[in-house]
Design a protein around this motif. Structure first.
Motif, PDB file in Angstrom:
ATOM      1  N   PRO A   1      22.985 -30.656  30.630  1.00  0.00           N
ATOM      2  CA  PRO A   1      22.895 -30.757  29.148  1.00  0.00           C
ATOM      3  C   PRO A   1      22.371 -32.273  29.016  1.00  0.00           C
ATOM      4  N   THR A   2      21.113 -32.349  28.330  1.00  0.00           N
ATOM      5  CA  THR A   2      20.276 -33.605  28.079  1.00  0.00           C
ATOM      6  C   THR A   2      20.170 -33.768  26.612  1.00  0.00           C
ATOM      7  N   PRO A   3      20.461 -34.842  25.811  1.00  0.00           N
ATOM      8  CA  PRO A   3      19.924 -34.998  24.530  1.00  0.00           C
ATOM      9  C   PRO A   3      18.647 -35.301  24.667  1.00  0.00           C
ATOM     10  N   VAL A   4      17.828 -35.037  23.721  1.00  0.00           N
ATOM     11  CA  VAL A   4      16.312 -35.542  23.211  1.00  0.00           C
ATOM     12  C   VAL A   4      16.521 -36.825  23.640  1.00  0.00           C
ATOM     13  N   GLN A   5      15.448 -37.642  24.381  1.00  0.00           N
ATOM     14  CA  GLN A   5      15.478 -38.767  24.756  1.00  0.00           C
ATOM     15  C   GLN A   5      13.912 -39.090  25.105  1.00  0.00           C
ATOM     16  N   PRO A   6      13.730 -40.419  25.163  1.00  0.00           N
ATOM     17  CA  PRO A   6      12.173 -40.839  25.392  1.00  0.00           C
ATOM     18  C   PRO A   6      11.836 -40.702  27.141  1.00  0.00           C
ATOM     19  N   LEU A   7      10.717 -40.700  27.460  1.00  0.00           N
ATOM     20  CA  LEU A   7      10.641 -40.590  28.773  1.00  0.00           C
ATOM     21  C   LEU A   7      10.627 -41.813  29.600  1.00  0.00           C
ATOM     22  N   GLN A   8      11.158 -41.954  30.865  1.00  0.00           N
ATOM     23  CA  GLN A   8      11.223 -42.995  31.686  1.00  0.00           C
ATOM     24  C   GLN A   8       9.776 -43.491  31.753  1.00  0.00           C
TER      25      GLN A   8
ATOM     26  N   LYS B   1       6.977 -42.528  21.850  1.00  0.00           N
ATOM     27  CA  LYS B   1       6.841 -41.838  20.210  1.00  0.00           C
ATOM     28  C   LYS B   1       8.549 -42.148  19.838  1.00  0.00           C
ATOM     29  N   GLU B   2       8.758 -42.116  18.565  1.00  0.00           N
ATOM     30  CA  GLU B   2      10.020 -41.913  18.107  1.00  0.00           C
ATOM     31  C   GLU B   2      10.796 -40.469  18.595  1.00  0.00           C
ATOM     32  N   VAL B   3      12.259 -40.838  18.817  1.00  0.00           N
ATOM     33  CA  VAL B   3      12.857 -39.318  19.017  1.00  0.00           C
ATOM     34  C   VAL B   3      13.491 -39.094  17.663  1.00  0.00           C
ATOM     35  N   ASN B   4      13.519 -37.796  17.402  1.00  0.00           N
ATOM     36  CA  ASN B   4      14.089 -37.395  16.138  1.00  0.00           C
ATOM     37  C   ASN B   4      15.333 -36.479  16.528  1.00  0.00           C
ATOM     38  N   LEU B   5      16.468 -37.001  16.340  1.00  0.00           N
ATOM     39  CA  LEU B   5      17.636 -36.501  16.928  1.00  0.00           C
ATOM     40  C   LEU B   5      18.114 -35.121  16.166  1.00  0.00           C
ATOM     41  N   GLU B   6      17.920 -35.131  14.804  1.00  0.00           N
ATOM     42  CA  GLU B   6      18.070 -33.946  13.948  1.00  0.00           C
ATOM     43  C   GLU B   6      17.243 -32.793  14.645  1.00  0.00           C
ATOM     44  N   LEU B   7      15.969 -32.847  14.899  1.00  0.00           N
ATOM     45  CA  LEU B   7      15.151 -31.912  15.305  1.00  0.00           C
ATOM     46  C   LEU B   7      15.376 -31.487  16.815  1.00  0.00           C
ATOM     47  N   GLY B   8      15.994 -32.553  17.641  1.00  0.00           N
ATOM     48  CA  GLY B   8      16.451 -32.349  18.991  1.00  0.00           C
ATOM     49  C   GLY B   8      17.754 -31.250  18.737  1.00  0.00           C
TER      50      GLY B   8
ATOM     51  N   GLY C   1       8.443 -36.128  20.619  1.00  0.00           N
ATOM     52  CA  GLY C   1       7.077 -36.560  20.850  1.00  0.00           C
ATOM     53  C   GLY C   1       6.196 -36.630  22.011  1.00  0.00           C
ATOM     54  N   ARG C   2       6.313 -35.521  22.839  1.00  0.00           N
ATOM     55  CA  ARG C   2       5.808 -35.552  24.023  1.00  0.00           C
ATOM     56  C   ARG C   2       5.865 -34.111  24.595  1.00  0.00           C
ATOM     57  N   VAL C   3       5.466 -33.488  25.610  1.00  0.00           N
ATOM     58  CA  VAL C   3       5.791 -32.251  26.249  1.00  0.00           C
ATOM     59  C   VAL C   3       7.143 -32.331  26.702  1.00  0.00           C
ATOM     60  N   PRO C   4       7.868 -31.404  26.754  1.00  0.00           N
ATOM     61  CA  PRO C   4       9.394 -31.113  26.922  1.00  0.00           C
ATOM     62  C   PRO C   4       9.571 -30.752  28.425  1.00  0.00           C
ATOM     63  N   TRP C   5       9.279 -31.946  29.323  1.00  0.00           N
ATOM     64  CA  TRP C   5       9.147 -31.579  30.867  1.00  0.00           C
ATOM     65  C   TRP C   5       9.610 -32.822  31.511  1.00  0.00           C
ATOM     66  N   GLY C   6      10.684 -33.705  30.856  1.00  0.00           N
ATOM     67  CA  GLY C   6      10.766 -35.042  31.327  1.00  0.00           C
ATOM     68  C   GLY C   6      12.182 -35.244  31.910  1.00  0.00           C
TER      69      GLY C   6
ATOM     70  N   PRO D   1      -0.469 -39.293  31.333  1.00  0.00           N
ATOM     71  CA  PRO D   1      -1.107 -37.837  31.104  1.00  0.00           C
ATOM     72  C   PRO D   1      -0.959 -37.060  32.213  1.00  0.00           C
ATOM     73  N   TRP D   2      -0.771 -37.606  33.562  1.00  0.00           N
ATOM     74  CA  TRP D   2      -0.599 -36.736  34.549  1.00  0.00           C
ATOM     75  C   TRP D   2       0.754 -35.656  34.240  1.00  0.00           C
ATOM     76  N   LEU D   3       1.627 -36.091  33.520  1.00  0.00           N
ATOM     77  CA  LEU D   3       2.747 -35.464  33.321  1.00  0.00           C
ATOM     78  C   LEU D   3       2.494 -33.912  32.878  1.00  0.00           C
ATOM     79  N   ILE D   4       1.500 -33.748  31.953  1.00  0.00           N
ATOM     80  CA  ILE D   4       1.038 -32.628  31.266  1.00  0.00           C
ATOM     81  C   ILE D   4       0.779 -31.799  32.504  1.00  0.00           C
ATOM     82  N   ILE D   5      -0.354 -32.068  33.155  1.00  0.00           N
ATOM     83  CA  ILE D   5      -1.193 -31.470  34.316  1.00  0.00           C
ATOM     84  C   ILE D   5      -0.124 -31.045  35.182  1.00  0.00           C
ATOM     85  N   HIS D   6       0.466 -32.138  35.958  1.00  0.00           N
ATOM     86  CA  HIS D   6       1.188 -31.819  37.143  1.00  0.00           C
ATOM     87  C   HIS D   6       2.344 -31.068  36.895  1.00  0.00           C
TER      88      HIS D   6
END
Length: 349
Positions: free
Chosen positions: A182-189, A10-17, A128-133, A195-200
């Motif tokens: 320090p890591t700016p908000v960015q897309p997942l690799q 999904k798109e990344v919102n820098l202002e919200l980040g 646009g995802r869970v914040p565990w990247g 979906p395993w990201l959320i559970i694992h």
């Protein structure tokens, strides 16, 4: 404007980040204030306990000449037997100080945790995802869970004695995340877009947070154990505030139960990680550095639970084994991610 397209995400919102990062900073500052208040509370508690001991002795001296002597001894029996003002159920003696500073510290921690939750949520929405990247997101989310678990546990058990240690660990985690990773908000690799990201990862975060709490308990257990030995030998009580902390045995039992739960979560984490690895890389186990250290952590805590349950590894030995296990957890989520190359190099630095 302020939106970056992400391939396969999904798109990344820098202002919200940026707003999330600001909220993280505010939460860290609030935790630091709470830490200072917890520390001041310990100083005041030490003085209060000394005054309490003097007043109890004076009261009992007066009552010894009357019929109320037995009642006085009964009321303070637990505190006089082991030198503690809290029993094995973590219920405080009525003579224990009320600790107004601790109440203020709790209120500040509630505020900090609320701001922290807002920071985690806005980070998730921005990405646009869970914040565990990456390491920044993992550590900030882990710090939130540590603080949240502590506050929830306070509803059921009076564990204010852990306040300074929990707040200190949370501040360290927040500082490490904001200054070290320090890591700016960015897309997942691509490999993490599953979906395993959320559970694992969610299970790994929760298990790590519980291991953090038991680490604090193990440290307190070692301090309390040494103090009790000094008192038993007739030595001076140089840490009177530790009378507000349960006995070493109580701390050990509580840590054992929490470690048992965390171990189950870690076991599921390792198993689901293997399932995800097969889906992502076509093999369940490849002896990647992260996989090896995750297994080492599993073996250490399995050994801790087994040794304590069947081999009588109690007391300081069990505390040190728990501390070693947590050191491996920290190494796994810091040095392994940064120093060693592998499939799990997602530190974001």
């Amino acid at each position: 404007m302020g939106i970056l397209p992400a391939i396969g995400a999904k798109e990344v919102n820098l202002e919200l980040g940026s707003l999330s990062e600001l909220l993280m900073l505010l939460a860290a500052m609030a935790y630091a204030v709470a830490l200072i208040l917890w520390a001041l509370d310990l100083v005041r508690s030490s003085n209060t306990v000394r005054e309490l001991e003097a007043s109890l002795k004076a009261e009992e001296s007066k009552q010894l000449v009357g019929v109320g002597a037995g009642a006085v001894r009964t009321r303070h029996e637990n505190a006089e037997v082991d030198g503690q003002l809290v029993d094995d159920t973590m219920a405080y003696d009525r003579s224990a100080p009320r600790r107004g500073g601790a109440r203020v510290a709790i209120a500040i921690m509630v505020l900090a945790t609320a701001v922290h939750l807002a920071a985690v949520i806005t980070r998730s929405i921005a990405a646009g995802r869970v914040p565990w990247g990456n390491m920044y997101e993992f550590m900030t989310t882990g710090a939130f869970i540590v603080a949240a678990v502590f506050l929830v546990a306070l509803i059921f058990r009076d564990i204010r004695f852990m306040g300074v240690f929990v707040a200190g660990l949370v501040v360290i985690m927040m500082c490490a995340a904001t200054m070290g990773f320090p890591t700016p908000v960015q897309p997942l690799q691509p490999a993490l877009q599953s979906p395993w990201l959320i559970i694992h990862v969610s299970l790994a975060v929760i298990a790590s947070a519980l291991f953090t709490l038991t680490f604090a308990m193990a440290v307190l257990q070692l301090i309390q154990s040494r103090r009790q030995k000094v008192l038993a030998a007739g030595g001076e009580d140089k840490l009177p505030w530790m009378r507000l902390v349960p006995s070493a045995t109580s701390l050990e039992n509580a840590a054992y139960r929490i470690n048992a739960l965390a171990f189950v979560l870690w076991t599921i984490t390792v198993i689901l990680g293997a399932v995800w690895a097969e889906a992502a890389w076509g093999r369940y186990w490849g002896w990647d550095v992260k996989e090896v250290w995750s297994f080492i952590i599993w073996v250490l805590y399995a050994g801790y639970l087994h040794a304590r349950a069947t081999r009588g590894w109690t007391g300081n030995r069990s505390a040190w084994l728990s501390i070693v296990g947590y050191a491996c957890v920290v190494f796994n989520f810091t040095a392994v991610n940064i120093i060693f190359p592998g499939y799990h190099s997602y530190a974001g630095v």
